[in-house]
Design a protein around this motif. Structure first.
Motif, PDB file in Angstrom:
ATOM      1  N   ILE A 261       0.999  -1.186  -0.075  1.00 30.95           N
ATOM      2  CA  ILE A 261      -0.114  -0.074  -0.005  1.00 30.95           C
ATOM      3  C   ILE A 261       0.871   1.121   0.137  1.00 30.95           C
ATOM      4  O   ILE A 261       0.483   2.183  -0.661  1.00 30.95           O
ATOM      5  CB  ILE A 261      -0.897  -0.073   1.258  1.00 30.95           C
ATOM      6  N   ALA A 262       1.936   1.144   0.867  1.00 34.08           N
ATOM      7  CA  ALA A 262       2.973   2.377   0.941  1.00 34.08           C
ATOM      8  C   ALA A 262       3.291   2.619  -0.573  1.00 34.08           C
ATOM      9  O   ALA A 262       3.479   3.785  -1.037  1.00 34.08           O
ATOM     10  CB  ALA A 262       3.905   2.213   2.034  1.00 34.08           C
ATOM     11  N   MET A 263       3.887   1.546  -1.511  1.00 30.21           N
ATOM     12  CA  MET A 263       4.379   1.749  -2.792  1.00 30.21           C
ATOM     13  C   MET A 263       3.372   2.238  -3.625  1.00 30.21           C
ATOM     14  O   MET A 263       3.674   3.109  -4.431  1.00 30.21           O
ATOM     15  CB  MET A 263       5.354   0.547  -2.973  1.00 30.21           C
ATOM     16  N   ASP A 264       2.183   1.952  -3.528  1.00 28.35           N
ATOM     17  CA  ASP A 264       1.056   2.207  -4.428  1.00 28.35           C
ATOM     18  C   ASP A 264       1.081   3.642  -4.106  1.00 28.35           C
ATOM     19  O   ASP A 264       0.789   4.427  -4.948  1.00 28.35           O
ATOM     20  CB  ASP A 264      -0.280   1.420  -4.054  1.00 28.35           C
ATOM     21  N   LEU A 265       1.006   4.131  -2.921  1.00 30.14           N
ATOM     22  CA  LEU A 265       0.664   5.790  -2.587  1.00 30.14           C
ATOM     23  C   LEU A 265       1.955   6.352  -3.297  1.00 30.14           C
ATOM     24  O   LEU A 265       1.793   7.561  -3.958  1.00 30.14           O
ATOM     25  CB  LEU A 265       0.655   5.974  -1.178  1.00 30.14           C
TER      26      LEU A 265
ATOM     27  N   ALA B  83       1.823   3.806   7.783  1.00 29.01           N
ATOM     28  CA  ALA B  83       2.576   5.106   7.963  1.00 29.01           C
ATOM     29  C   ALA B  83       3.944   4.628   8.377  1.00 29.01           C
ATOM     30  O   ALA B  83       5.041   5.308   8.118  1.00 29.01           O
ATOM     31  CB  ALA B  83       1.949   5.594   9.465  1.00 29.01           C
ATOM     32  N   ALA B  84       4.148   3.453   9.207  1.00 20.57           N
ATOM     33  CA  ALA B  84       5.524   2.842   9.307  1.00 20.57           C
ATOM     34  C   ALA B  84       6.260   2.417   8.116  1.00 20.57           C
ATOM     35  O   ALA B  84       7.411   2.515   7.981  1.00 20.57           O
ATOM     36  CB  ALA B  84       5.428   1.903  10.356  1.00 20.57           C
ATOM     37  N   SER B  85       5.321   1.865   7.264  1.00 16.92           N
ATOM     38  CA  SER B  85       5.934   1.426   5.927  1.00 16.92           C
ATOM     39  C   SER B  85       6.348   2.709   4.994  1.00 16.92           C
ATOM     40  O   SER B  85       7.442   2.624   4.485  1.00 16.92           O
ATOM     41  CB  SER B  85       4.980   0.789   4.930  1.00 16.92           C
ATOM     42  N   ILE B  86       5.603   3.519   5.107  1.00 15.49           N
ATOM     43  CA  ILE B  86       6.071   4.795   4.340  1.00 15.49           C
ATOM     44  C   ILE B  86       7.443   5.483   4.892  1.00 15.49           C
ATOM     45  O   ILE B  86       8.448   5.431   4.245  1.00 15.49           O
ATOM     46  CB  ILE B  86       4.843   5.821   4.574  1.00 15.49           C
ATOM     47  N   ASP B  87       7.606   5.594   6.107  1.00 14.47           N
ATOM     48  CA  ASP B  87       8.995   6.007   6.802  1.00 14.47           C
ATOM     49  C   ASP B  87       9.980   5.092   6.548  1.00 14.47           C
ATOM     50  O   ASP B  87      11.092   5.495   6.142  1.00 14.47           O
ATOM     51  CB  ASP B  87       8.616   6.301   8.285  1.00 14.47           C
ATOM     52  N   LYS B  88       9.554   3.763   6.510  1.00  9.27           N
ATOM     53  CA  LYS B  88      10.804   2.729   6.136  1.00  9.27           C
ATOM     54  C   LYS B  88      11.221   2.566   4.726  1.00  9.27           C
ATOM     55  O   LYS B  88      12.346   2.758   4.303  1.00  9.27           O
ATOM     56  CB  LYS B  88      10.536   1.417   6.597  1.00  9.27           C
ATOM     57  N   LEU B  89      10.132   2.819   3.598  1.00  6.54           N
ATOM     58  CA  LEU B  89      10.499   2.760   2.442  1.00  6.54           C
ATOM     59  C   LEU B  89      10.997   3.874   1.763  1.00  6.54           C
ATOM     60  O   LEU B  89      11.658   3.951   0.559  1.00  6.54           O
ATOM     61  CB  LEU B  89       9.313   2.207   1.492  1.00  6.54           C
ATOM     62  N   LEU B  90      10.415   5.226   2.201  1.00  6.44           N
ATOM     63  CA  LEU B  90      10.761   6.340   1.577  1.00  6.44           C
ATOM     64  C   LEU B  90      12.261   6.687   1.436  1.00  6.44           C
ATOM     65  O   LEU B  90      12.677   7.053   0.198  1.00  6.44           O
ATOM     66  CB  LEU B  90      10.345   7.534   2.363  1.00  6.44           C
TER      67      LEU B  90
END
Length: 440
Positions: free
Chosen positions: A258-262, A288-295
């Motif tokens: 989902i984070a990568m889709d965003l 939200a944690a995935s966003i911070d991890k992957l960004l």
């Protein structure tokens, strides 16, 4: 490079949710007075000086050392050469995507039709393709061969006899993938010009650039402003706003997905919008944690960060029913239904440019090769607009053929209505054809 996100968190249960959502969604793609005046001046120059103005503007704005319009024309042989300059893997991907786009759009073709009434009156509709379409393609590093396929192939499927492409080559930088895509899609002519001057040339024609009936394709603020000004002289597809994605998730999809889709839309530009809606608060935390991890792993991390922080949101809702209500309120360009049974919710979706069904269907597939068009309504216009399609390159003419009896029968009705509007000539024109009452 240090990146961090502070994505907005909204809750549909909050009293001021509607106000916060409206503020988040607000977007005005309005040109300022300076841009507007510059565009008007460019259009005027192209109308008055034709090819000479195109050469001058291309030298000035794109840094291209063009001596004449001939230096800005690419023939079919040059497009075919591009096919040999890209890798075999790239060519295979382009051809597969083109085939899928073509097959999908073949199903959109509308045919002429007629029916005959009892008295012999024939009514119908004649469907005719446009004579010529113009395709604007961004140039240089921000090049999108996928957009060439998505814009040119529906035109060709519709039966448009000539597709003219304009693509800037800043500082002489030519994108071989874009030219290869044009070759595969069947583009007929290519001019290496861009900006408002290219739009003006397509709308009004020059000594070398043919006048088209409709202009499609994305561009910067100057291109968008020029399309506004030439609308009416020619048709246009739309004035597109920033890219958007709305994901509705039941909380059971991998949060990294989902984070990568965003990110897939946020990486377009700082004004792009990525929103997740879910009834599962704990899942929103995990995303939200995935966003911070992957960004930090993203090439365009800076752009994604600004997009996510500026226009992104994680929205908690009461249940899936409310999630669908929020989705319809937003009317997104791209809607992912990342849920167990997307088919069950599909009937309730009223407003979306494209709907991606299920956990495995990423928006990125639609951008490139699924088949449906990726030119979609943005900024809430999915409430009344549709994706680009074959129907955008066809026009419809009404057919009316009245038998003697039919003209007489309809003449009575037309006469009453015309006289009610005080249009006597209309009435008498119809009355002349009423049987046994000619000359009244």
């Amino acid at each position: 490079m240090t990146v961090s996100t502070a994505i907005a968190r909204l809750n549909a249960a909050d009293q001021d949710f509607a106000r916060h959502l409206d503020h988040l969604l607000s977007w005005e793609s309005v040109s300022d007075d300076a841009v507007n005046q510059r565009v008007l001046d460019i259009i005027k120059a192209v109308r008055e000086r034709g090819d000479a103005a195109l050469v001058e503007f291309t030298q000035r704005f794109d840094g291209v050392d063009a001596q004449s319009i001939d230096d800005l024309i690419l023939d079919r042989e040059r497009l075919e050469l591009a096919l040999t300059r890209i890798s075999a893997t790239q060519r295979e991907a382009l051809e597969k995507a083109a085939s899928r786009v073509r097959i999908y759009h073949e199903r959109q073709k509308q045919d002429s039709w007629q029916y005959t009434e009892a008295d012999g009156t024939v009514l119908g509709q004649k469907v005719t393709p446009l004579d010529r379409a113009g395709l604007y393609v961004p140039g240089g590093k921000a090049s999108y061969p996928s957009s060439v396929l998505m814009n040119a192939i529906p035109a060709k499927v519709a039966g448009v006899s000539e597709v003219v492409m304009v693509v800037p080559t800043p500082r002489g930088e030519v994108n071989e993938l874009v030219l290869a895509a044009a070759c595969i899609a069947g583009v007929d002519r290519v001019f290496t010009v861009g900006g408002a001057q290219a739009v003006a040339a397509l709308a009004y024609g020059t000594e070398s650039v043919p006048q088209v009936d409709k202009i499609v394709g994305p561009g910067n603020i100057y291109v968008a402003t020029a399309k506004r000004h030439v609308f009416g002289q020619v048709g246009i597809d739309m004035i597109a706003g920033p890219s958007e994605i709305l994901v509705v998730c039941d909380g059971q999809t991998d949060p990294d997905w989902i984070a990568m889709d965003l990110f897939s839309q946020a990486e377009h530009d700082e004004d792009a919008q990525a929103i997740l809606v879910s009834p599962d608060a704990e899942f929103l935390d995990r995303v939200a944690a995935s966003i911070d991890k992957l960004l930090p792993t993203m090439e365009r991390a800076g752009i994604i960060e600004k997009s996510i922080n500026g226009r992104g949101a994680l929205i908690q809702v009461r249940d899936m029913q409310q999630a669908i209500e929020v989705a319809n309120r937003i009317a997104p360009e791209h809607l992912e239904l990342s849920v167990a049974d997307p088919q069950a919710w599909l009937p309730q979706i009223r407003h979306a440019g494209a709907i991606f069904m299920g956990r495995h269907t990423s928006e990125a597939l639609g951008d490139y090769c699924a088949g449906p068009n990726h030119v979609l309504p943005t900024s809430g216009t999915a409430r009344f607009s549709s994706p680009l399609g074959v129907y955008d390159f066809q026009k419809r003419s009404s057919i009316i053929f009245c038998s003697e009896q039919g003209a007489s029968e309809l003449g009575h009705t037309a006469s009453v209505l015309a006289r009610g509007e005080s249009l006597t000539a209309h009435a008498r024109s119809a009355e002349y054809r009423i049987l046994n009452e000619k000359g009244n």
